[in-house]
Design a protein around this motif. Structure first.
Motif, PDB file in Angstrom:
ATOM      1  N   GLN A   1      40.713  32.634  41.638  1.00 21.15           N
ATOM      2  CA  GLN A   1      39.546  32.051  42.313  1.00 21.15           C
ATOM      3  C   GLN A   1      39.346  32.594  43.725  1.00 21.15           C
ATOM      4  O   GLN A   1      39.030  31.859  44.653  1.00 21.15           O
ATOM      5  CB  GLN A   1      39.645  30.510  42.374  1.00 21.15           C
ATOM      6  CG  GLN A   1      39.384  29.810  41.057  1.00 21.15           C
ATOM      7  CD  GLN A   1      40.607  29.760  40.168  1.00 21.15           C
ATOM      8  OE1 GLN A   1      41.698  29.488  40.644  1.00 21.15           O
ATOM      9  NE2 GLN A   1      40.433  30.027  38.880  1.00 21.15           N
TER      10      GLN A   1
ATOM     11  N   SER B   1      36.965  34.971  45.787  1.00 18.94           N
ATOM     12  CA  SER B   1      35.659  35.622  45.731  1.00 18.94           C
ATOM     13  C   SER B   1      35.495  36.551  46.935  1.00 18.94           C
ATOM     14  O   SER B   1      36.325  36.551  47.848  1.00 18.94           O
ATOM     15  CB  SER B   1      34.562  34.555  45.733  1.00 18.94           C
ATOM     16  OG  SER B   1      34.457  33.982  47.023  1.00 18.94           O
TER      17      SER B   1
ATOM     18  N   ILE C   1      39.489  40.522  45.686  1.00 20.57           N
ATOM     19  CA  ILE C   1      38.686  39.685  44.796  1.00 20.57           C
ATOM     20  C   ILE C   1      39.491  39.478  43.518  1.00 20.57           C
ATOM     21  O   ILE C   1      39.959  40.442  42.910  1.00 20.57           O
ATOM     22  CB  ILE C   1      37.332  40.360  44.493  1.00 20.57           C
ATOM     23  CG1 ILE C   1      36.547  40.554  45.795  1.00 20.57           C
ATOM     24  CG2 ILE C   1      36.537  39.537  43.497  1.00 20.57           C
ATOM     25  CD1 ILE C   1      35.341  41.464  45.650  1.00 20.57           C
TER      26      ILE C   1
ATOM     27  N   PRO D   1      39.146  36.949  40.162  1.00 20.64           N
ATOM     28  CA  PRO D   1      38.593  35.813  39.400  1.00 20.64           C
ATOM     29  C   PRO D   1      39.675  34.881  38.861  1.00 20.64           C
ATOM     30  O   PRO D   1      39.494  33.672  38.835  1.00 20.64           O
ATOM     31  CB  PRO D   1      37.828  36.489  38.258  1.00 20.64           C
ATOM     32  CG  PRO D   1      37.536  37.867  38.757  1.00 20.64           C
ATOM     33  CD  PRO D   1      38.685  38.232  39.653  1.00 20.64           C
TER      34      PRO D   1
END
Length: 199
Positions: free
Chosen positions: A117, A119, A112, A114
């Protein structure tokens, strides 16, 4: 204007797209290939195509495999109550090299992130939850890298696994073998202190 013929330039471009390979390194690889015999170059090309066409993901652990089940999942003497979760197939190879861990694996194929990008839907988390939910595991070991994305992923998985009756642990990290305390950064020392154990 390129000083190399177009086919050579195109091959350098392809090699330069590989992770960790810069333009100079790519050129060295291409020049090495050009010095090989036609048969050696053909074997190299066929090995690349074969690896791409004949490699699948194990239906259990999601590791790279040549069959429906990888050799580790089909091995009858592995401890089926232990599950080690790693980010990439190369992490399985690294853990196996120590020859101590005898349980099963689950490969997430990413973490993961952020900033990139990525998720939870972009990694093999659903498959992990299905495996743990089917029962049989006493412990899930989170072996993602000790960096921001690895820690984020481990924390997310630990929270997601709370409803399941399974122990969740994280690989210890801190000072490396042969390292010196004086050369370690503050975060490494802090983690080493947090992960200390009685002797």
């Amino acid at each position: 204007m390129s000083i190399y013929p177009k086919p050579v330039e195109e091959l350098i471009d392809h090699f330069a797209r590989l992770p960790g390979i810069g333009r100079k390194g790519a050129a060295r690889l291409v020049f090495h290939l050009l010095e090989q015999s036609d048969e050696e170059v053909r074997e190299f090309a066929e090995a690349m195509v074969s690896a791409r066409l004949n490699t699948v993901f194990c239906r259990e652990c999601q590791n790279l495999s040549g069959e429906e089940l990888c050799p580790l999942c089909s091995h009858t003497e592995r401890d089926r109550t232990l599950l080690c979760v790693v980010a990439e197939p190369r992490d399985v190879a690294a853990i196996e090299r120590c020859r101590e861990y005898k349980g099963l694996y689950h490969v997430l194929h990413g973490v993961i992130s952020p900033t990139r990008q990525k998720s939870p839907a972009d990694i093999r988390l659903k498959e992990l939850l299905e495996r743990v939910g089917s029962g049989g595991f006493n412990e899930v070991i989170l072996a993602t890298n000790p960096d921001t994305d690895g820690d984020t992923t481990a924390l997310y998985i630990a929270r997601t696994l709370r409803p399941y009756e399974v122990k969740v642990s994280r690989l210890a990290y801190g000072l490396p073998m042969g390292g010196h305390v004086e050369h370690a950064d503050e975060l490494t020392i802090l983690r080493a202190l947090d992960g200390r154990r009685e002797v």
